[in-house]
Motif scaffolding. Structure first.
Motif, PDB file in Angstrom:
ATOM      1  N   VAL A 159      -4.130  -5.741  -7.474  1.00 14.06           N
ATOM      2  CA  VAL A 159      -5.032  -5.080  -6.541  1.00 14.06           C
ATOM      3  C   VAL A 159      -4.204  -4.521  -5.388  1.00 14.06           C
ATOM      4  N   TYR A 160      -4.395  -3.233  -5.102  1.00 16.77           N
ATOM      5  CA  TYR A 160      -3.681  -2.567  -4.018  1.00 16.77           C
ATOM      6  C   TYR A 160      -4.647  -1.797  -3.138  1.00 16.77           C
ATOM      7  N   TYR A 161      -4.494  -1.960  -1.830  1.00 17.96           N
ATOM      8  CA  TYR A 161      -5.132  -1.087  -0.850  1.00 17.96           C
ATOM      9  C   TYR A 161      -4.002  -0.232  -0.302  1.00 17.96           C
ATOM     10  N   ALA A 162      -4.001   1.043  -0.648  1.00 20.05           N
ATOM     11  CA  ALA A 162      -2.877   1.941  -0.356  1.00 20.05           C
ATOM     12  C   ALA A 162      -1.635   1.292  -0.969  1.00 20.05           C
ATOM     13  N   ALA A 205      -9.087  -1.255   4.025  1.00 17.12           N
ATOM     14  CA  ALA A 205      -9.898  -1.532   2.832  1.00 17.12           C
ATOM     15  C   ALA A 205     -11.219  -0.756   2.824  1.00 17.12           C
ATOM     16  N   ALA A 206     -11.287   0.314   3.611  1.00 15.12           N
ATOM     17  CA  ALA A 206     -12.533   1.090   3.698  1.00 15.12           C
ATOM     18  C   ALA A 206     -12.879   1.757   2.373  1.00 15.12           C
ATOM     19  N   THR A 207     -11.878   2.145   1.603  1.00 13.64           N
ATOM     20  CA  THR A 207     -12.137   2.726   0.291  1.00 13.64           C
ATOM     21  C   THR A 207     -11.689   1.737  -0.780  1.00 13.64           C
ATOM     22  N   GLN A 208     -12.297   1.854  -1.947  1.00 12.33           N
ATOM     23  CA  GLN A 208     -12.044   0.871  -3.002  1.00 12.33           C
ATOM     24  C   GLN A 208     -10.565   0.772  -3.336  1.00 12.33           C
ATOM     25  N   PRO A 209     -10.138  -0.438  -3.684  1.00 14.51           N
ATOM     26  CA  PRO A 209      -8.726  -0.643  -4.019  1.00 14.51           C
ATOM     27  C   PRO A 209      -8.399  -0.083  -5.396  1.00 14.51           C
ATOM     28  N   ILE A 264      -5.802  -8.362   5.176  1.00 18.10           N
ATOM     29  CA  ILE A 264      -5.985  -6.922   4.999  1.00 18.10           C
ATOM     30  C   ILE A 264      -6.906  -6.451   6.122  1.00 18.10           C
ATOM     31  N   LYS A 265      -6.511  -5.409   6.808  1.00 16.94           N
ATOM     32  CA  LYS A 265      -7.367  -4.860   7.862  1.00 16.94           C
ATOM     33  C   LYS A 265      -8.554  -4.150   7.229  1.00 16.94           C
TER      34      LYS A 265
END
Length: 180
Positions: free
Chosen positions: A29-32, A47-51, A42-43
């Protein structure tokens, strides 16, 4: 004496959300560019958009992903436990979540008070693709009071095959990204 304790046990993911299980599939799982490791921070703005979620498994198997917050609205008073953030079904093995069917649209973390855990659980669909039986009528009417165990039991998903969780807390207004 240096025995490793599973971070899912330490973080009370096992117990609060899922029962003890043996992971059989790898899930990344990656956020950016930030890789999600159990218990990392994670801020919410990140995480505003799906990972981006990729899984191993078997190419002929299908999986269901569930993301919840068991600490809503507050870790000390989780009266809305669990709050469902995302459900994706029919994800082919050896692929990514975008190949599946999003049945509950992704909503990013929005903790109001305290440190919240965000749990991403992957289940193997024992009956294959499209036969999980998740109809529009089965989609949760409310995101609050979701129960991952009951969901898995209702759709005959069995034990999780992979789980990862991260922590997030409310960001100061000055640190939040501007949204247009």
């Amino acid at each position: 004496m240096g025995a490793n304790v599973d971070p899912l046990v330490v973080g009370r993911v096992i117990g609060d959300v899922v029962d003890l299980f043996v992971p059989t599939v790898s899930m990344s799982v990656y956020y950016a560019s930030k890789h999600v490791n159990n218990g990392c921070d994670i801020k919410p703005s990140m995480a505003a958009t799906q990972p981006r979620v990729t899984i191993t498994g078997h190419p002929n198997d299908f999986y269901t992903l569930v993301m919840t917050d068991p600490d809503a609205p507050s870790p000390s008073e989780p009266s809305m436990r669990e709050w469902v953030h995302w459900i994706v079904t029919d994800i082919p093995g050896c692929s990514n979540v975008t190949q599946g069917k999003e049945v509950v649209e992704y909503v990013g973390p929005r903790p109001t008070v305290g440190i919240h855990r965000y749990i991403i659980v992957l289940f193997w669909q024992t009956k294959g693709a499209g036969v999980i039986g998740l109809e529009e009528a089965d989609v949760p009417v409310s995101r609050s009071h979701f129960n991952t165990r009951a969901f898995a039991q209702h759709f005959d998903l069995g034990s999780p095959v992979a789980t990862v969780y991260f922590n997030a807390h409310k960001e100061p207004a000055s640190n939040r990204r501007q949204r247009h």
